[in-house]
Motif scaffolding. Structure first.
Motif, short mmCIF file in Angstrom:
data_model
loop_
_atom_site.label_atom_id
_atom_site.label_comp_id
_atom_site.label_asym_id
_atom_site.label_seq_id
_atom_site.Cartn_x
_atom_site.Cartn_y
_atom_site.Cartn_z
N GLU A 165 0.86 -1.19 0.00
CA GLU A 165 0.00 0.00 0.00
C GLU A 165 0.89 1.24 0.00
N PRO A 166 0.57 2.25 -0.81
CA PRO A 166 1.45 3.42 -0.94
C PRO A 166 1.83 4.10 0.38
N THR A 167 0.87 4.32 1.29
CA THR A 167 1.21 5.00 2.53
C THR A 167 2.08 4.13 3.43
N GLU A 168 1.84 2.84 3.43
CA GLU A 168 2.65 1.93 4.24
C GLU A 168 4.04 1.78 3.63
N ALA A 169 4.12 1.72 2.30
CA ALA A 169 5.42 1.64 1.63
C ALA A 169 6.25 2.88 1.95
N ALA A 170 5.62 4.05 1.96
CA ALA A 170 6.34 5.30 2.29
C ALA A 170 6.81 5.27 3.75
N ARG A 171 5.97 4.78 4.67
CA ARG A 171 6.36 4.70 6.08
C ARG A 171 7.55 3.76 6.24
N LEU A 172 7.52 2.63 5.54
CA LEU A 172 8.61 1.66 5.62
C LEU A 172 9.90 2.22 5.04
N ALA A 173 9.79 2.92 3.90
CA ALA A 173 10.98 3.51 3.28
C ALA A 173 11.61 4.55 4.22
N LYS A 174 10.78 5.35 4.86
CA LYS A 174 11.27 6.37 5.80
C LYS A 174 11.98 5.71 6.98
N ALA A 175 11.51 4.52 7.39
CA ALA A 175 12.12 3.80 8.51
C ALA A 175 13.35 2.99 8.08
N GLY A 176 13.63 2.98 6.76
CA GLY A 176 14.79 2.25 6.26
C GLY A 176 14.55 0.78 5.99
N ALA A 177 13.30 0.36 6.00
CA ALA A 177 12.97 -1.05 5.72
C ALA A 177 12.92 -1.27 4.22
N GLU A 178 13.26 -2.47 3.82
CA GLU A 178 13.22 -2.83 2.40
C GLU A 178 12.01 -3.70 2.13
N VAL A 179 11.31 -3.39 1.04
CA VAL A 179 10.16 -4.18 0.61
C VAL A 179 10.52 -4.78 -0.75
N SER A 180 10.36 -6.09 -0.87
CA SER A 180 10.71 -6.76 -2.13
C SER A 180 9.68 -6.44 -3.21
N SER A 181 9.99 -6.81 -4.43
CA SER A 181 9.07 -6.58 -5.55
C SER A 181 7.78 -7.39 -5.40
N THR A 182 7.80 -8.41 -4.55
CA THR A 182 6.60 -9.21 -4.31
C THR A 182 5.83 -8.73 -3.08
N GLY A 183 6.28 -7.61 -2.47
CA GLY A 183 5.57 -7.05 -1.33
C GLY A 183 5.94 -7.65 0.00
N ARG A 184 7.07 -8.31 0.08
CA ARG A 184 7.48 -8.91 1.35
C ARG A 184 8.43 -7.96 2.06
N CYS A 185 8.27 -7.90 3.37
CA CYS A 185 9.09 -7.05 4.21
C CYS A 185 9.74 -7.93 5.27
N GLY A 186 11.05 -8.08 5.20
CA GLY A 186 11.74 -8.95 6.14
C GLY A 186 11.30 -10.41 6.01
N GLY A 187 10.93 -10.82 4.82
CA GLY A 187 10.52 -12.21 4.60
C GLY A 187 9.03 -12.46 4.84
N ALA A 188 8.31 -11.46 5.35
CA ALA A 188 6.88 -11.64 5.63
C ALA A 188 6.07 -10.73 4.71
N ALA A 189 4.83 -11.12 4.46
CA ALA A 189 3.95 -10.33 3.61
C ALA A 189 3.17 -9.30 4.42
N LEU A 190 3.69 -8.95 5.59
CA LEU A 190 3.09 -7.89 6.40
C LEU A 190 4.21 -7.10 7.03
N SER A 191 3.88 -5.89 7.46
CA SER A 191 4.92 -5.01 7.99
C SER A 191 4.73 -4.63 9.45
N ARG A 192 3.60 -4.99 10.02
CA ARG A 192 3.32 -4.71 11.43
C ARG A 192 2.75 -5.98 12.04
N ALA A 193 3.30 -6.38 13.16
CA ALA A 193 2.82 -7.62 13.78
C ALA A 193 3.25 -7.68 15.23
N LEU A 194 2.55 -8.53 15.99
CA LEU A 194 2.97 -8.85 17.34
C LEU A 194 4.13 -9.82 17.22
#
Length: 128
Positions: free
Chosen positions: A99-128
């Motif tokens: 999602e554009p707003t989440e991708a921007a938040r992640l980029a600002k935090a220095g996180a990398e999102v793959s071309s398939t939408g995975r962040c740190g190996g998971a398909a979500l960016s916020r979790a317990l």
């Protein structure tokens, strides 16, 4: 772990207030603390799989609903009357890494999102 909890009613204009200026049922700092306590309990159990959550708080006397959301989950409001004229409504913002707003938040935090939408190996960016 280490996600972010949020209020479905938003931060509002003042501390402890929703978007409409009314006092929230639970303040954001208390919600974040509660999610952190749940995460700590999960980690103490040795679980490292992750999860997401949506919590609905209802204050019937004041006719208030407050949503707390962590991760790629949502809440839906559905009225049993007039379903055809009033379809179910999604109530929480979407936090998928694509999602554009989440991708921007992640980029600002220095996180990398793959071309398939995975962040740190998971398909979500916020979790317990």
């Amino acid at each position: 772990g280490g996600g972010e909890g949020g209020s479905g009613e938003g931060g509002g204009s003042g501390e402890g207030q929703g978007d409409d200026g009314e006092e929230e049922i639970i303040r954001e700092e208390a919600a974040r603390s509660a999610f952190a306590a749940v995460e700590a309990a999960i980690l103490r159990q040795g679980w490292h799989d992750g999860s997401c959550a949506t919590v609905a708080l209802v204050d019937r006397p004041r006719r208030r609903l407050q949503l707390l959301q962590l991760g790629d989950c949502n809440a839906m409001l559905h009225s049993p009357r007039g379903c055809a004229s009033s379809p179910p409504e999604l109530l929480c913002p979407i936090h998928r890494p694509t999602e554009p707003t989440e991708a921007a938040r992640l980029a600002k935090a220095g996180a990398e999102v793959s071309s398939t939408g995975r962040c740190g190996g998971a398909a979500l960016s916020r979790a317990l």
